[in-house]
Design a protein around this motif. Structure first.
Motif, PDB file in Angstrom:
ATOM      1  N   HIS A  93      68.112 -17.667  30.070  1.00 48.30           N
ATOM      2  CA  HIS A  93      67.719 -18.072  31.412  1.00 48.30           C
ATOM      3  C   HIS A  93      67.246 -16.840  32.181  1.00 48.30           C
ATOM      4  O   HIS A  93      67.619 -15.712  31.862  1.00 48.30           O
ATOM      5  CB  HIS A  93      68.896 -18.687  32.184  1.00 48.30           C
ATOM      6  N   ASP A  94      66.432 -17.076  33.210  1.00 44.61           N
ATOM      7  CA  ASP A  94      66.136 -16.006  34.150  1.00 44.61           C
ATOM      8  C   ASP A  94      66.942 -16.249  35.423  1.00 44.61           C
ATOM      9  O   ASP A  94      67.568 -17.295  35.602  1.00 44.61           O
ATOM     10  CB  ASP A  94      64.640 -15.892  34.434  1.00 44.61           C
ATOM     11  N   CYS A  95      66.928 -15.270  36.320  1.00 44.16           N
ATOM     12  CA  CYS A  95      67.773 -15.363  37.525  1.00 44.16           C
ATOM     13  C   CYS A  95      67.354 -16.520  38.427  1.00 44.16           C
ATOM     14  O   CYS A  95      68.213 -17.182  39.023  1.00 44.16           O
ATOM     15  CB  CYS A  95      67.716 -14.045  38.296  1.00 44.16           C
ATOM     16  N   ALA A  96      66.059 -16.763  38.538  1.00 46.51           N
ATOM     17  CA  ALA A  96      65.591 -17.844  39.408  1.00 46.51           C
ATOM     18  C   ALA A  96      66.095 -19.194  38.924  1.00 46.51           C
ATOM     19  O   ALA A  96      66.511 -20.043  39.720  1.00 46.51           O
ATOM     20  CB  ALA A  96      64.064 -17.836  39.474  1.00 46.51           C
TER      21      ALA A  96
ATOM     22  N   LYS B 241      76.796 -21.891  29.780  1.00 50.24           N
ATOM     23  CA  LYS B 241      76.857 -20.591  29.118  1.00 50.24           C
ATOM     24  C   LYS B 241      75.456 -20.001  29.058  1.00 50.24           C
ATOM     25  O   LYS B 241      74.497 -20.701  28.729  1.00 50.24           O
ATOM     26  CB  LYS B 241      77.429 -20.733  27.704  1.00 50.24           C
ATOM     27  N   VAL B 242      75.337 -18.721  29.370  1.00 52.39           N
ATOM     28  CA  VAL B 242      74.018 -18.108  29.481  1.00 52.39           C
ATOM     29  C   VAL B 242      74.017 -16.699  28.897  1.00 52.39           C
ATOM     30  O   VAL B 242      75.070 -16.065  28.741  1.00 52.39           O
ATOM     31  CB  VAL B 242      73.556 -18.026  30.959  1.00 52.39           C
ATOM     32  N   THR B 243      72.826 -16.229  28.601  1.00 55.52           N
ATOM     33  CA  THR B 243      72.569 -14.820  28.318  1.00 55.52           C
ATOM     34  C   THR B 243      71.413 -14.400  29.208  1.00 55.52           C
ATOM     35  O   THR B 243      70.333 -14.999  29.151  1.00 55.52           O
ATOM     36  CB  THR B 243      72.205 -14.580  26.842  1.00 55.52           C
ATOM     37  N   VAL B 244      71.656 -13.414  30.045  1.00 54.96           N
ATOM     38  CA  VAL B 244      70.644 -12.936  30.980  1.00 54.96           C
ATOM     39  C   VAL B 244      70.510 -11.423  30.832  1.00 54.96           C
ATOM     40  O   VAL B 244      71.364 -10.765  30.243  1.00 54.96           O
ATOM     41  CB  VAL B 244      70.996 -13.294  32.438  1.00 54.96           C
ATOM     42  N   ALA B 245      69.437 -10.894  31.375  1.00 53.76           N
ATOM     43  CA  ALA B 245      69.225  -9.446  31.321  1.00 53.76           C
ATOM     44  C   ALA B 245      68.494  -9.009  32.577  1.00 53.76           C
ATOM     45  O   ALA B 245      67.726  -9.771  33.174  1.00 53.76           O
ATOM     46  CB  ALA B 245      68.435  -9.063  30.077  1.00 53.76           C
ATOM     47  N   GLY B 246      68.740  -7.776  32.973  1.00 51.15           N
ATOM     48  CA  GLY B 246      68.085  -7.247  34.160  1.00 51.15           C
ATOM     49  C   GLY B 246      68.687  -5.912  34.550  1.00 51.15           C
ATOM     50  O   GLY B 246      69.416  -5.281  33.783  1.00 51.15           O
ATOM     51  N   VAL B 247      68.394  -5.499  35.762  1.00 45.38           N
ATOM     52  CA  VAL B 247      68.910  -4.239  36.282  1.00 45.38           C
ATOM     53  C   VAL B 247      70.043  -4.541  37.262  1.00 45.38           C
ATOM     54  O   VAL B 247      69.973  -5.487  38.043  1.00 45.38           O
ATOM     55  CB  VAL B 247      67.788  -3.429  36.972  1.00 45.38           C
ATOM     56  N   LEU B 248      71.115  -3.745  37.200  1.00 48.59           N
ATOM     57  CA  LEU B 248      72.250  -3.916  38.111  1.00 48.59           C
ATOM     58  C   LEU B 248      71.873  -3.333  39.467  1.00 48.59           C
ATOM     59  O   LEU B 248      71.936  -2.118  39.685  1.00 48.59           O
ATOM     60  CB  LEU B 248      73.490  -3.234  37.537  1.00 48.59           C
ATOM     61  N   ALA B 249      71.458  -4.205  40.379  1.00 39.83           N
ATOM     62  CA  ALA B 249      70.994  -3.756  41.695  1.00 39.83           C
ATOM     63  C   ALA B 249      72.146  -3.298  42.579  1.00 39.83           C
ATOM     64  O   ALA B 249      71.982  -2.396  43.405  1.00 39.83           O
ATOM     65  CB  ALA B 249      70.220  -4.878  42.384  1.00 39.83           C
ATOM     66  N   GLN B 250      73.316  -3.910  42.424  1.00 40.86           N
ATOM     67  CA  GLN B 250      74.501  -3.522  43.191  1.00 40.86           C
ATOM     68  C   GLN B 250      75.730  -3.650  42.297  1.00 40.86           C
ATOM     69  O   GLN B 250      75.824  -4.590  41.511  1.00 40.86           O
ATOM     70  CB  GLN B 250      74.673  -4.395  44.435  1.00 40.86           C
TER      71      GLN B 250
ATOM     72  N   LEU C 212      72.763  -8.823  39.673  1.00 41.89           N
ATOM     73  CA  LEU C 212      71.813  -8.589  38.584  1.00 41.89           C
ATOM     74  C   LEU C 212      70.436  -9.060  39.036  1.00 41.89           C
ATOM     75  O   LEU C 212      70.281 -10.166  39.549  1.00 41.89           O
ATOM     76  CB  LEU C 212      72.247  -9.343  37.327  1.00 41.89           C
ATOM     77  N   GLU C 213      69.432  -8.229  38.809  1.00 39.62           N
ATOM     78  CA  GLU C 213      68.071  -8.536  39.256  1.00 39.62           C
ATOM     79  C   GLU C 213      67.098  -8.502  38.081  1.00 39.62           C
ATOM     80  O   GLU C 213      67.122  -7.576  37.268  1.00 39.62           O
ATOM     81  CB  GLU C 213      67.636  -7.518  40.317  1.00 39.62           C
ATOM     82  N   ASP C 214      66.245  -9.532  37.973  1.00 45.52           N
ATOM     83  CA  ASP C 214      65.133  -9.491  37.035  1.00 45.52           C
ATOM     84  C   ASP C 214      63.840  -9.720  37.815  1.00 45.52           C
ATOM     85  O   ASP C 214      63.816  -9.625  39.038  1.00 45.52           O
ATOM     86  CB  ASP C 214      65.319 -10.492  35.887  1.00 45.52           C
ATOM     87  N   PHE C 215      62.743 -10.010  37.111  1.00 49.64           N
ATOM     88  CA  PHE C 215      61.462 -10.166  37.784  1.00 49.64           C
ATOM     89  C   PHE C 215      61.421 -11.411  38.672  1.00 49.64           C
ATOM     90  O   PHE C 215      60.562 -11.520  39.545  1.00 49.64           O
ATOM     91  CB  PHE C 215      60.329 -10.252  36.759  1.00 49.64           C
ATOM     92  N   THR C 216      62.350 -12.346  38.456  1.00 48.89           N
ATOM     93  CA  THR C 216      62.282 -13.623  39.174  1.00 48.89           C
ATOM     94  C   THR C 216      63.221 -13.704  40.373  1.00 48.89           C
ATOM     95  O   THR C 216      63.045 -14.559  41.231  1.00 48.89           O
ATOM     96  CB  THR C 216      62.605 -14.792  38.228  1.00 48.89           C
ATOM     97  N   GLY C 217      64.239 -12.855  40.434  1.00 49.86           N
ATOM     98  CA  GLY C 217      65.184 -12.940  41.534  1.00 49.86           C
ATOM     99  C   GLY C 217      66.503 -12.257  41.200  1.00 49.86           C
ATOM    100  O   GLY C 217      66.548 -11.364  40.347  1.00 49.86           O
ATOM    101  N   GLN C 218      67.577 -12.700  41.839  1.00 51.95           N
ATOM    102  CA  GLN C 218      68.894 -12.084  41.681  1.00 51.95           C
ATOM    103  C   GLN C 218      69.965 -13.149  41.510  1.00 51.95           C
ATOM    104  O   GLN C 218      69.823 -14.274  41.989  1.00 51.95           O
ATOM    105  CB  GLN C 218      69.252 -11.219  42.894  1.00 51.95           C
ATOM    106  N   ILE C 219      71.051 -12.772  40.815  1.00 47.30           N
ATOM    107  CA  ILE C 219      72.250 -13.591  40.739  1.00 47.30           C
ATOM    108  C   ILE C 219      73.467 -12.693  40.930  1.00 47.30           C
ATOM    109  O   ILE C 219      73.404 -11.482  40.702  1.00 47.30           O
ATOM    110  CB  ILE C 219      72.378 -14.352  39.402  1.00 47.30           C
TER     111      ILE C 219
END
Length: 264
Positions: free
Chosen positions: A74-77, A87-96, A114-121
């Motif tokens: 999944h993506d963040c959006a 249950k998910v596997t996501v990837a991105g940059v730890l913004a906070q 966690l932030e990817d190109f689509t948003g944050q979770i």
């Protein structure tokens, strides 16, 4: 700091000698600054985020496009709109990243964005999980996270907030730099394999020779960060049929076409 202090003192001394009384003033000697190497891409991005709160010149996930497409569910959006636990596997940059200690139990608690190109979770982990992944829970680090989306359904909660409960965190290796100096190349077919038999490799060779074209073929090996990617001498076309035949030939692999504009 010493130079700035001396400059300010001399400036004040000059202001006190308005009538040119002939008093000698100390000359200002500029400090010798050691020549430093130019900051790299990650350092520039870090400085931009620290000073302005956002990335300006680039994004830390640029170049991870292929990895993100291949390794996440999944993506963040998408997760931000989820309505049921999953249950998910996501990837991105730890913004906070925020680490605290529970006053009630004494257990460590970590909450992150966690932030990817689509948003944050938002996500969290606690207790031994924080200790286990402590080295990876660092602001601006690029990671892959497996876990379960949960919802704050506690009585009295003002909203049904979704959060990611972490099961596992992995460091994402830096994306491979592919030299695209030749303008004739349209992109690359990226292949990630865990293992292959000799007969599979022979079938793979036949497919590559059968479909000549203008795209690089790059092979990476799962969980083998010490082995550099292999770029084949042969170039191939990038149609759906070619991608399908490549997947069939190697069986245990992931294949994707990456346009030239998405390559580092």
């Amino acid at each position: 700091l010493v130079f700035a202090d001396n400059a300010n003192r001399l400036k004040q001394a000059g202001q006190e000698s308005l009538f040119g009384d002939g008093a000698e003033t100390e000359s200002l000697t500029y400090p010798i600054v050691d020549e430093m190497p130019a900051p790299d891409r990650s350092e520039i991005l870090q400085m931009e985020k620290d000073t302005m709160g956002i990335y300006i010149s680039d994004h830390p996930l640029r170049g991870y496009d292929f990895i993100l497409r291949q390794q996440v569910t999944h993506d963040c959006a998408t997760l931000a709109e989820a309505e049921e636990p999953v249950k998910v596997t996501v990837a991105g940059v730890l913004a906070q990243v925020s680490k605290t200690v529970s006053q009630r139990t004494g257990a460590r608690i970590c909450r992150f964005t966690l932030e990817d190109f689509t948003g944050q979770i938002q996500g969290f982990l606690y207790g031994d999980q924080v200790n286990k992944f402590d080295d990876l829970l660092v602001k601006d680090k690029v990671v892959k996270i497996s876990g379960r989306m949960k919802f704050d359904d506690r009585q009295g909660a003002t909203e049904r907030r979704a959060e990611l409960q972490v099961y596992e965190i992995k460091d994402l290796p830096k994306p491979t730099h592919l030299n695209m100096g030749d303008d004739s190349s349209e992109g690359a077919i990226w292949i990630r394999i865990a293992a292959a038999t000799q007969s599979q490799l022979l079938r793979f060779k036949e497919v590559v020779e059968k479909h000549p074209g203008n795209n690089e073929v790059v092979i990476e090996f799962d969980d083998q960060a010490s082995i550099p990617p292999i770029v084949l001498l042969n170039r191939v076309s990038a149609g759906d049929e070619v991608l399908r035949e490549l997947r069939i030939s190697l069986e245990r692999c992931r294949v994707a076409f990456v346009p030239r504009g998405e390559l580092l």
